[in-house]
Write a protein that holds these residues in place. Sequence first.
Motif, PDB file in Angstrom:
ATOM      1  N   ALA A   1     -36.322  19.249  52.719  1.00 53.60           N
ATOM      2  CA  ALA A   1     -36.141  18.064  52.074  1.00 53.60           C
ATOM      3  C   ALA A   1     -37.355  17.880  50.976  1.00 53.60           C
ATOM      4  CB  ALA A   1     -36.153  16.972  53.146  1.00 53.60           C
ATOM      5  N   THR A   2     -38.451  18.102  51.755  1.00 53.19           N
ATOM      6  CA  THR A   2     -39.849  18.108  50.745  1.00 53.19           C
ATOM      7  C   THR A   2     -39.529  18.961  49.440  1.00 53.19           C
ATOM      8  OG1 THR A   2     -41.186  17.629  52.637  1.00 53.19           O
ATOM      9  CG2 THR A   2     -42.221  18.328  50.580  1.00 53.19           C
ATOM     10  N   PHE A   3     -38.763  20.355  49.682  1.00 54.05           N
ATOM     11  CA  PHE A   3     -38.742  21.136  48.636  1.00 54.05           C
ATOM     12  C   PHE A   3     -37.688  20.619  47.547  1.00 54.05           C
ATOM     13  CE2 PHE A   3     -36.564  24.771  46.708  1.00 54.05           C
ATOM     14  CZ  PHE A   3     -37.690  25.445  46.165  1.00 54.05           C
ATOM     15  N   GLU A   4     -36.467  20.036  47.996  1.00 54.93           N
ATOM     16  CA  GLU A   4     -35.412  19.562  47.374  1.00 54.93           C
ATOM     17  C   GLU A   4     -35.997  18.090  46.523  1.00 54.93           C
ATOM     18  OE1 GLU A   4     -32.852  20.778  46.642  1.00 54.93           O
ATOM     19  OE2 GLU A   4     -32.884  22.587  47.961  1.00 54.93           O
ATOM     20  N   LYS A   5     -36.920  17.634  47.022  1.00 58.95           N
ATOM     21  CA  LYS A   5     -37.421  16.545  46.475  1.00 58.95           C
ATOM     22  C   LYS A   5     -38.142  16.912  45.280  1.00 58.95           C
ATOM     23  CE  LYS A   5     -39.986  12.052  47.409  1.00 58.95           C
ATOM     24  NZ  LYS A   5     -40.719  11.407  48.029  1.00 58.95           N
ATOM     25  N   GLY A   6     -39.182  17.983  45.544  1.00 54.92           N
ATOM     26  CA  GLY A   6     -39.920  18.514  44.117  1.00 54.92           C
ATOM     27  C   GLY A   6     -38.882  19.170  43.063  1.00 54.92           C
ATOM     28  N   ARG A   7     -37.653  19.586  43.491  1.00 54.82           N
ATOM     29  CA  ARG A   7     -36.800  20.287  42.542  1.00 54.82           C
ATOM     30  C   ARG A   7     -36.187  19.094  42.013  1.00 54.82           C
ATOM     31  NH1 ARG A   7     -31.632  21.791  42.483  1.00 54.82           N
ATOM     32  NH2 ARG A   7     -31.116  23.591  41.278  1.00 54.82           N
ATOM     33  N   GLU A   8     -35.930  17.934  42.747  1.00 57.92           N
ATOM     34  CA  GLU A   8     -35.088  16.952  41.917  1.00 57.92           C
ATOM     35  C   GLU A   8     -35.956  16.333  40.629  1.00 57.92           C
ATOM     36  OE1 GLU A   8     -33.394  12.269  43.351  1.00 57.92           O
ATOM     37  OE2 GLU A   8     -34.429  13.862  44.733  1.00 57.92           O
ATOM     38  N   GLY A   9     -37.252  16.522  40.786  1.00 61.88           N
ATOM     39  CA  GLY A   9     -38.002  15.982  39.806  1.00 61.88           C
ATOM     40  C   GLY A   9     -37.843  16.975  38.608  1.00 61.88           C
TER      41      GLY A   9
ATOM     42  N   PHE B   1     -43.014  15.868  41.293  1.00 60.84           N
ATOM     43  CA  PHE B   1     -43.051  17.207  41.532  1.00 60.84           C
ATOM     44  C   PHE B   1     -44.374  17.776  42.071  1.00 60.84           C
ATOM     45  CE2 PHE B   1     -44.375  21.492  39.900  1.00 60.84           C
ATOM     46  CZ  PHE B   1     -43.529  22.291  40.339  1.00 60.84           C
ATOM     47  N   HIS B   2     -45.324  17.464  41.566  1.00 57.82           N
ATOM     48  CA  HIS B   2     -46.700  18.096  42.241  1.00 57.82           C
ATOM     49  C   HIS B   2     -46.940  17.656  43.596  1.00 57.82           C
ATOM     50  CE1 HIS B   2     -48.333  20.273  38.734  1.00 57.82           C
ATOM     51  NE2 HIS B   2     -47.981  19.406  38.016  1.00 57.82           N
ATOM     52  N   THR B   3     -46.503  16.485  43.653  1.00 55.96           N
ATOM     53  CA  THR B   3     -46.817  16.002  45.250  1.00 55.96           C
ATOM     54  C   THR B   3     -45.962  16.614  46.304  1.00 55.96           C
ATOM     55  OG1 THR B   3     -47.428  13.630  44.211  1.00 55.96           O
ATOM     56  CG2 THR B   3     -46.816  13.647  46.582  1.00 55.96           C
ATOM     57  N   SER B   4     -44.856  16.572  45.885  1.00 58.32           N
ATOM     58  CA  SER B   4     -43.559  17.080  46.784  1.00 58.32           C
ATOM     59  C   SER B   4     -43.563  18.702  46.863  1.00 58.32           C
ATOM     60  CB  SER B   4     -42.050  16.945  46.449  1.00 58.32           C
ATOM     61  OG  SER B   4     -42.009  15.312  46.367  1.00 58.32           O
ATOM     62  N   PHE B   5     -43.953  19.335  45.707  1.00 56.31           N
ATOM     63  CA  PHE B   5     -43.909  20.828  45.643  1.00 56.31           C
ATOM     64  C   PHE B   5     -45.308  21.353  46.377  1.00 56.31           C
ATOM     65  CE2 PHE B   5     -44.802  24.735  43.791  1.00 56.31           C
ATOM     66  CZ  PHE B   5     -43.578  25.685  44.356  1.00 56.31           C
TER      67      PHE B   5
END
Length: 580
Positions: free
Chosen positions: A163-171, A131-135
Amino acid sequence: MVKGLSIRVRLILLLLVPSILYLGTSIYLMEQNKSNTRALASSLYETTDKSTSLILNGDRDMYQALVAYQLLVSGTLNAEDTAKQLKAMKENIEQANTRVEQAASILKTKNLHQVAHAETKLTIEQNVAGFHTSFDQWAKEADAVVQSLGKGKNASNDPKLMATFEKGREGMNQIGEILDAYANASIDQIEDQNRKTEQTVYASVALIVLLLAVSGWMIIRKIMRTVRSIMRVTSEVAAGDLRHEPGNKYAKDELGKITESVDTMVMKIKGLIAVIATNTQFVHDASIELSDSSKESATAAEHVATNIQDMTHDVEIQVRSSEETSRTIEEMAIGIQRVAENSSVMADHSSLTSRHAELGNELLEKLQQQIASILKSVDQLSQTVSSLTRKSDEIGLIASSITSFANQTNLLSLNASIEAARAGEHGRGFHVVANEIRKLASQSIASADGINQLIHQTRVEIASVSESMQVTKQEAGTGSAMMQEVNQSFHTIMASVTHIVTQIHETSTITEQMSASSQEISATMDHSAASSSQILIKSQNVAAATEEQLAMMQNIAAASEQLRSVVNTLNESVAYFKIA
């Protein structure tokens, strides 16, 4: 209420009450465990709910930051709104990071940061890092896009940035799913473990109660069998029945030792009573024999006294005749025929006196033999009384041993009561048994006291018999000595009577010469008068001695009757017990 209960009921209660308390304690602990489980589940829910709430709030902050970013890149905002949305985006980005960090800190404190997702196998710690990495990358790129807007560049929603935002939200979503799954699994595991624990506890309680019931039943049965046996034996002994036979084998525990001690005590008492009964019967027979001998001796002495009185009367007649002959010696010349007649009468009386003297001598010899037999019986009876005295002392020692044993048993029961009191609830059974042993010991002491009282009475009566026998023995010895004197007196009487007969015969043969020898006849008559006086005195002495002997025989008879009374009392005391 407890005092009225039997030993069986008390022992059953002693086993039943701890079982019920153990069962109640187990149920209480199970309910308490359930309550703790519910509290643990509630605490677990609070932990996961708080963490989930922080994650959801962080996810909301992410969306708000995304909305602010989209408004900024839309180009529709004036300068003031742009500044507000930029500030809101930065605040939401910061709040999202802060809340995710708070949730991660809580989960790490609870050791949940290594829990993995069921599908992706990523842990909470890995999802937080992702999350920290993507967000952070999205926030950096979004900030760069917003800053480029101030330089006159156009911006649009970049799919790569989204896509980066959604990857952080996925975590964030995976963390929420991990917490929900972990909470449900933990609660199911705790409940399953509680059910297994509850089944195990109930099974162990049932097994323990069953073991307590079986072992308690066996112990109660053994104790009650021993108590009933001891109560039966002591009741028979109290009723005077000593026909109890001891057992062949005894248990190695305290109950077996108690049973063996009671059997040994009964056998000792049985042997003691048997010895007393045997000696009492011997004394009874001896007293009967002594009484019969005394009666026979009294009868013989009375017969001798009667004969001596007759002889004394005859001697008095002889004395009077001699005096009359002495007075009429001066008229001898005209009374020669009368002298002859008187001489014949005197000869007849002298012969009768001689026969009575011989008969009295024979009776005195028989009486002396009877007195010797009485002395022998008295000596034998004295030895028997001495033997009874020794037996009574031995009985006293045995009774003292019984009393000492009962006191030691009482002391042991007191020590057992003290140890049972120290043991608390687990020692109540031993406390009850110790009380029963103390009661048995008290009954044994009471029985020993009764035996001591009987022994004391026996000793007193034996001492009385011994004193009476000593007096009888002394009186019999005195009577024997007096009979010897009487025997000597009778020998003297017989010699005197024989001499008188000889003189009278000589007087009868020389009657025709009396005229020529009157002086000689006068001297002879004087001698005859003196001898008759001596015979009279000795006869009176013999009569007095015979009366004393008769009185002594009466005393012997009275002592024999007293001895028979003592023996009857002993027989009545011993007859209370049955030994065969």
